[in-house]
Structures are given as structure tokens and as C-alpha cells.
Design a protein around this motif. Structure first.
Motif, PDB file in Angstrom:
ATOM      1  N   MET A 145       4.382   2.342   5.512  1.00  0.00           N
ATOM      2  CA  MET A 145       4.512   1.217   4.589  1.00  0.00           C
ATOM      3  C   MET A 145       4.736   1.708   3.165  1.00  0.00           C
ATOM      4  SD  MET A 145       2.752  -0.713   2.084  1.00  0.00           S
ATOM      5  CE  MET A 145       1.005  -0.511   2.337  1.00  0.00           C
ATOM      6  N   GLN A 146       3.960   2.714   2.745  1.00  0.00           N
ATOM      7  CA  GLN A 146       4.110   3.251   1.395  1.00  0.00           C
ATOM      8  C   GLN A 146       5.487   3.867   1.184  1.00  0.00           C
ATOM      9  OE1 GLN A 146       0.905   5.633  -0.189  1.00  0.00           O
ATOM     10  NE2 GLN A 146      -0.633   4.570   1.037  1.00  0.00           N
ATOM     11  N   GLU A 147       6.033   4.465   2.243  1.00  0.00           N
ATOM     12  CA  GLU A 147       7.334   5.123   2.116  1.00  0.00           C
ATOM     13  C   GLU A 147       8.472   4.112   1.995  1.00  0.00           C
ATOM     14  OE1 GLU A 147       7.598   7.621   5.520  1.00  0.00           O
ATOM     15  OE2 GLU A 147       6.004   8.975   4.847  1.00  0.00           O
ATOM     16  N   ILE A 148       8.504   3.108   2.889  1.00  0.00           N
ATOM     17  CA  ILE A 148       9.652   2.203   2.879  1.00  0.00           C
ATOM     18  C   ILE A 148       9.494   1.075   1.862  1.00  0.00           C
ATOM     19  CG2 ILE A 148      10.065   2.690   5.313  1.00  0.00           C
ATOM     20  CD1 ILE A 148       9.268  -0.209   5.879  1.00  0.00           C
ATOM     21  N   MET A 149       8.256   0.844   1.400  1.00  0.00           N
ATOM     22  CA  MET A 149       8.029  -0.188   0.385  1.00  0.00           C
ATOM     23  C   MET A 149       7.492   0.436  -0.901  1.00  0.00           C
ATOM     24  SD  MET A 149       6.208  -3.201   2.564  1.00  0.00           S
ATOM     25  CE  MET A 149       6.996  -3.996   3.951  1.00  0.00           C
ATOM     26  N   SER A 150       8.001   1.607  -1.246  1.00  0.00           N
ATOM     27  CA  SER A 150       7.445   2.367  -2.367  1.00  0.00           C
ATOM     28  C   SER A 150       7.471   1.586  -3.678  1.00  0.00           C
ATOM     29  CB  SER A 150       8.192   3.689  -2.523  1.00  0.00           C
ATOM     30  OG  SER A 150       9.578   3.449  -2.721  1.00  0.00           O
ATOM     31  N   ASP A 151       8.412   0.648  -3.834  1.00  0.00           N
ATOM     32  CA  ASP A 151       8.501  -0.133  -5.069  1.00  0.00           C
ATOM     33  C   ASP A 151       7.660  -1.406  -5.038  1.00  0.00           C
ATOM     34  OD1 ASP A 151      10.221   1.660  -6.291  1.00  0.00           O
ATOM     35  OD2 ASP A 151      12.012   0.682  -5.498  1.00  0.00           O
ATOM     36  N   SER A 152       7.034  -1.697  -3.895  1.00  0.00           N
ATOM     37  CA  SER A 152       6.233  -2.919  -3.809  1.00  0.00           C
ATOM     38  C   SER A 152       4.867  -2.708  -4.453  1.00  0.00           C
ATOM     39  CB  SER A 152       6.051  -3.342  -2.351  1.00  0.00           C
ATOM     40  OG  SER A 152       5.146  -2.488  -1.684  1.00  0.00           O
ATOM     41  N   LEU A 162       2.017  -3.708  -3.305  1.00  0.00           N
ATOM     42  CA  LEU A 162       1.017  -3.338  -2.306  1.00  0.00           C
ATOM     43  C   LEU A 162       1.032  -1.833  -2.060  1.00  0.00           C
ATOM     44  CD1 LEU A 162      -1.132  -4.548  -0.392  1.00  0.00           C
ATOM     45  CD2 LEU A 162       0.606  -4.508   1.399  1.00  0.00           C
ATOM     46  N   ALA A 163       2.234  -1.236  -1.972  1.00  0.00           N
ATOM     47  CA  ALA A 163       2.339   0.204  -1.754  1.00  0.00           C
ATOM     48  C   ALA A 163       1.777   0.976  -2.941  1.00  0.00           C
ATOM     49  CB  ALA A 163       3.791   0.599  -1.506  1.00  0.00           C
ATOM     50  N   LYS A 164       2.042   0.489  -4.151  1.00  0.00           N
ATOM     51  CA  LYS A 164       1.534   1.174  -5.348  1.00  0.00           C
ATOM     52  C   LYS A 164       0.009   1.084  -5.419  1.00  0.00           C
ATOM     53  CE  LYS A 164       5.779   0.546  -7.999  1.00  0.00           C
ATOM     54  NZ  LYS A 164       6.458  -0.193  -9.094  1.00  0.00           N
ATOM     55  N   ALA A 165      -0.531  -0.094  -5.085  1.00  0.00           N
ATOM     56  CA  ALA A 165      -1.985  -0.251  -5.075  1.00  0.00           C
ATOM     57  C   ALA A 165      -2.618   0.642  -4.021  1.00  0.00           C
ATOM     58  CB  ALA A 165      -2.354  -1.715  -4.817  1.00  0.00           C
ATOM     59  N   SER A 166      -1.991   0.717  -2.845  1.00  0.00           N
ATOM     60  CA  SER A 166      -2.496   1.571  -1.769  1.00  0.00           C
ATOM     61  C   SER A 166      -2.492   3.031  -2.187  1.00  0.00           C
ATOM     62  CB  SER A 166      -1.635   1.375  -0.518  1.00  0.00           C
ATOM     63  OG  SER A 166      -2.080   2.194   0.533  1.00  0.00           O
ATOM     64  N   SER A 167      -1.435   3.456  -2.868  1.00  0.00           N
ATOM     65  CA  SER A 167      -1.338   4.846  -3.324  1.00  0.00           C
ATOM     66  C   SER A 167      -2.448   5.175  -4.324  1.00  0.00           C
ATOM     67  CB  SER A 167       0.034   5.077  -3.960  1.00  0.00           C
ATOM     68  OG  SER A 167       0.131   6.383  -4.479  1.00  0.00           O
ATOM     69  N   GLY A 208      -1.338  -0.630 -22.139  1.00  0.00           N
ATOM     70  CA  GLY A 208      -0.345   0.002 -21.278  1.00  0.00           C
ATOM     71  C   GLY A 208      -0.828   0.342 -19.887  1.00  0.00           C
ATOM     72  N   VAL A 209      -2.008  -0.170 -19.496  1.00  0.00           N
ATOM     73  CA  VAL A 209      -2.541   0.106 -18.157  1.00  0.00           C
ATOM     74  C   VAL A 209      -1.746  -0.691 -17.120  1.00  0.00           C
ATOM     75  CG1 VAL A 209      -4.578  -0.028 -16.673  1.00  0.00           C
ATOM     76  CG2 VAL A 209      -4.844   0.511 -19.104  1.00  0.00           C
ATOM     77  N   LYS A 210      -1.399  -0.050 -16.009  1.00  0.00           N
ATOM     78  CA  LYS A 210      -0.748  -0.743 -14.899  1.00  0.00           C
ATOM     79  C   LYS A 210      -1.829  -1.379 -14.036  1.00  0.00           C
ATOM     80  CE  LYS A 210       3.113   2.491 -14.894  1.00  0.00           C
ATOM     81  NZ  LYS A 210       3.790   3.604 -14.180  1.00  0.00           N
ATOM     82  N   ILE A 211      -1.757  -2.700 -13.863  1.00  0.00           N
ATOM     83  CA  ILE A 211      -2.819  -3.457 -13.210  1.00  0.00           C
ATOM     84  C   ILE A 211      -2.299  -4.090 -11.927  1.00  0.00           C
ATOM     85  CG2 ILE A 211      -4.375  -5.433 -13.439  1.00  0.00           C
ATOM     86  CD1 ILE A 211      -4.461  -4.899 -16.428  1.00  0.00           C
ATOM     87  N   TYR A 212      -3.094  -3.964 -10.845  1.00  0.00           N
ATOM     88  CA  TYR A 212      -2.746  -4.555  -9.560  1.00  0.00           C
ATOM     89  C   TYR A 212      -3.943  -5.333  -9.037  1.00  0.00           C
ATOM     90  CZ  TYR A 212       0.895  -1.013  -9.911  1.00  0.00           C
ATOM     91  OH  TYR A 212       1.932  -0.228 -10.352  1.00  0.00           O
ATOM     92  N   SER A 213      -3.719  -6.600  -8.686  1.00  0.00           N
ATOM     93  CA  SER A 213      -4.778  -7.396  -8.055  1.00  0.00           C
ATOM     94  C   SER A 213      -4.517  -7.423  -6.553  1.00  0.00           C
ATOM     95  CB  SER A 213      -4.788  -8.826  -8.609  1.00  0.00           C
ATOM     96  OG  SER A 213      -3.618  -9.525  -8.235  1.00  0.00           O
ATOM     97  N   VAL A 214      -5.585  -7.336  -5.776  1.00  0.00           N
ATOM     98  CA  VAL A 214      -5.478  -7.375  -4.319  1.00  0.00           C
ATOM     99  C   VAL A 214      -6.498  -8.369  -3.794  1.00  0.00           C
ATOM    100  CG1 VAL A 214      -4.572  -5.035  -4.012  1.00  0.00           C
ATOM    101  CG2 VAL A 214      -7.038  -5.374  -4.155  1.00  0.00           C
ATOM    102  N   ASP A 215      -6.268  -8.887  -2.586  1.00  0.00           N
ATOM    103  CA  ASP A 215      -7.210  -9.852  -2.019  1.00  0.00           C
ATOM    104  C   ASP A 215      -7.504  -9.507  -0.561  1.00  0.00           C
ATOM    105  OD1 ASP A 215      -5.122 -10.903  -0.411  1.00  0.00           O
ATOM    106  OD2 ASP A 215      -4.528 -12.282  -2.004  1.00  0.00           O
ATOM    107  N   SER A 216      -8.331 -10.318   0.056  1.00  0.00           N
ATOM    108  CA  SER A 216      -8.823 -10.014   1.394  1.00  0.00           C
ATOM    109  C   SER A 216      -7.788 -10.249   2.485  1.00  0.00           C
ATOM    110  CB  SER A 216     -10.083 -10.842   1.701  1.00  0.00           C
ATOM    111  OG  SER A 216      -9.804 -12.223   1.563  1.00  0.00           O
ATOM    112  N   SER A 217      -6.556 -10.653   2.107  1.00  0.00           N
ATOM    113  CA  SER A 217      -5.508 -10.812   3.123  1.00  0.00           C
ATOM    114  C   SER A 217      -5.011  -9.454   3.626  1.00  0.00           C
ATOM    115  CB  SER A 217      -4.329 -11.624   2.559  1.00  0.00           C
ATOM    116  OG  SER A 217      -3.647 -10.900   1.550  1.00  0.00           O
TER     117      SER A 217
END
Length: 350
Positions: A243-250, A252-257, A318-327
Motif C-alpha cells: 500500500m505504501q509503495e503504490i499509494m506513496s502520495d496518499s 494514508l501512506a504518508k501517515a503509515s510511514s 510548517g509541520v506536516k499534519i495527518y489526522s487518522v481515524d478508527s476506520s
């Protein structure tokens, strides 16, 4: 988020997902004006009318914001205040009212002056990459749409294949038609359809879609290595390095990384990361935070306005912020790590 600029002070918005509602929570401030449609029950003054009976009418009002909060964490936004204008004289100015803003509800926000960060938050979701995920095998298919970091699931679709006993009567084309019809209901132009699952079924379904005229302007990505269909297959995919490889620009992938990097640093006993609100807040005060991921737990366990102010301050730095949820599994992992984690530019002593 769908937006339309009315004038220098007013912008109309329609939130499309939970992240949009969160961004609106960060944007709308006390003393802003919010304009929208609502309903009110007007009591009847007729003789013999029941005292509890009234007519529900639609009213357009302008509200001077006094209080704003997230209801059910990220599912609804409550905006309360005093009515400054009303389209119906039976709803007087000066009375109190609350908008309950849900997905696809439209409002207009009016400010004396829009800050750069507020306009940035409005625009941040407009260029989000979206994917439709399909985990398919001969028995069932799981479908979900991934936008930003939120997964929206559809119910599993079952083929009716019952193994060898039904092998001669099973028509896989009809099953594919059902899945295609479900895809059509959530697919939007520009989405990429990602197909995975055990065996050759995924390739046959991809070929079926490519021959179809019902889904136009779509891209298909086939993924190997995910050997489960249905909803389980989708969860496995969102946890995978594939998922991280093929969706590297998403998002979700950035948050996972980021979470993976935090765990590596924790194992190395490095101090170039934080876990929990207090650690992350202190590091942000020093300007040390590079990127952060937070879940709804950070909002539940702390003062809501304090968290919004913190997020806005971090974004201004300048912080990169990602919100994630229980989905997603990623959201659950962040919740388990105190609701917020960050990567630091340099080591901060606790």
C-alpha cells in the motif's frame, strides 16, 4: 471540501469527509458569521390547538458564532451562537441557535479577515488522491473508498458460488456485474481502482472492467501478494508495505510511514520522536516537530479548543499534519500510542 468564494469576506463550503469537518473546526472562530438553512417549529396560536403541536418551517439564518465543538468526535460539527439575521420574522434576531453540520451540508462562513492558514485548510483536501479498493475472489468482494486517511466501506458482495457442487451453474460474469454496479455508486472521476485478492479472479475482474462502458475515465492498478478477499482483504492491504509503495502520495501512506519510522526510532532508543500530547506540544514549542499524526483520542482526552490551537500553531510552523481515524488500522495504532505521535527535526531532551 467543495468551496466557492462569494466575496473577500465570505466563502461557501460543503464538507465531503470527516477530515473536512475537522478542518472547519479549526477554521471557524468565535465572532465569525455562519449562514445556513435550518428548521424551526413554530407554535400555533389558534383556539383549541394542541399546545405541543407546531409547524416545522425551513429558515435561513445568519449566526454570530459563540461556541463550536465536534459532536461524536469527527462525525458532526456543532456551531452555536446568536441569530443576527433571519429569513422569517417568527425567528427573532438575538435568539440562540445551533447548526449541526454533517457531511454534504452546505454553509457560508464570513470573517472580517481570513488568515492564510484558514484558506490553506479550505484548499488542503481539494487535491487529495482518492482510491477505490476492491478485494475480490470467487466467493465475495469487499469494496471501500479511500479518501485522505478515511476508509468508507460498502457491504460485502457475495457471489453465490458454493464450491464444487455449484461449479457448473456458477456465472462469474453476473458476479462481476454486481461488483461493477456497486463500484459505480461510489466511484468519482479521477479515482484509481485498486484490485487485489487471491488467485486469478482479480485479473479476470480487471479485464471485465476494461471492456465495460459503464465506468469511464478510470485507472486500474492490480496488486499481488494480498491473498484475502472481502473486507478482511482490504484491512490487510491497508497494513501492507505494498500500500505504501503504490499509494506513496496518499495521506494514508504518508501517515503509515511516519508511524513505522516512530517505531524504528523507539526500538533504537532515539529521542527524535514524541508520543502523546504533552511531549509533542513541548517539542512544537521549540520548533522541533517535522511531521505528526493524530487520532480522535487526542481530541477526546484533551481540551478540544486547546488541541485546535495546537494544530494551527504547528501548521503555521510548517509541520506536516495527518489526522487518522478508527476506520483504518493506522488510526487504531496511533490511538494505542497516546493519540498523537511526531517525528522531530532534532533531538529534544524530555
Amino acid at each position: 471540501m467543495i468551496t466557492k468564494t462569494i466575496d473577500d469576506n465570505s466563502i461557501s463550503v460543503i464538507p465531503e469527509d470527516s477530515e473536512d469537518l475537522l478542518n472547519l473546526r479549526r477554521i471557524i472562530k468565535k465572532d465569525d458569521k455562519v449562514i445556513g438553512d435550518t428548521t424551526r417549529v413554530l407554535k400555533q396560536d389558534k383556539d383549541y390547538a394542541r399546545p405541543d403541536k407546531g409547524e416545522r418551517i425551513k429558515v435561513r439564518i445568519e449566526l454570530t458564532v459563540e461556541k463550536i465543538s465536534l459532536d461524536d468526535v469527527l462525525d458532526k460539527l456543532r456551531v452555536g451562537g446568536t441569530i443576527s439575521e433571519s429569513s422569517n420574522e417568527s425567528v427573532p434576531n438575538g435568539s440562540h441557535h445551533s447548526f449541526i453540520l454533517k457531511l454534504n451540508d452546505g454553509i457560508t462562513i464570513s470573517k472580517k479577515k481570513w488568515l492564510p492558514i484558514e484558506k490553506k485548510l479550505l484548499e488542503s483536501s481539494n487535491d487529495q488522491i482518492s482510491f477505490v479498493l476492491v478485494a475480490i475472489d470467487t466467493s465475495d468482494s469487499g469494496i471501500a473508498r479511500l479518501r485522505g486517511t478515511h476508509l468508507e466501506f460498502m457491504p460485502n458482495i457475495y457471489s453465490g458460488s458454493g464450491g464444487k457442487r455449484y461449479k457448473t451453474s456458477f456465472n462469474i460474469e453476473k458476479f462481476f456485474e454486481q461488483v461493477q454496479q456497486a463500484l459505480s455508486s461510489i466511484f468519482k472521476e479521477g479515482d484509481t481502482i485498486v484490485i487485489f485478492g487471491p488467485g486469478e479472479t482479480k485479473k479476470r475482474f480487471a479485464n471485465f472492467l476494461e471492456k465495460s462502458q459503464k465506468l469511464q475515465k478510470f485507472k486500474i492498478q492490480l496488486v499481488d501478494g494480498i491473498d484475502s478477499g472481502g473486507e478482511d482483504g482490504i484491512y490487510i492491504f491497508t497494513k501492507s508495505h505494498t500500500m505504501q509503495e503504490i499509494m506513496s502520495d496518499s495521506k494514508l501512506a504518508k501517515a503509515s510511514s511516519i508511524i513505522d519510522q516512530v517505531m524504528i526510532l523507539a526500538n533504537k532508543k532515539s529521542r527524535k520522536f514524541t508520543m502523546g500530547y504533552n511531549e509533542t506540544f513541548n517539542a512544537n514549542q521549540m520548533g522541533a516537530v517535522e511531521s505528526l499524526v493524530f487520532s480522535d483520542k487526542a481530541i477526546q482526552d484533551n481540551d478540544e479548543q486547546q488541541i485546535m490551537d495546537f494544530l494551527n500553531d504547528a501548521e503555521n510552523k510548517g509541520v506536516k499534519i495527518y489526522s487518522v481515524d478508527s476506520s483504518t488500522d493506522i488510526g487504531l495504532r496511533v490511538t494505542g500510542l497516546g493519540g498523537i505521535v511526531s517525528l522531530l527535526r532534532y533531538t529534544v531532551e524530555s
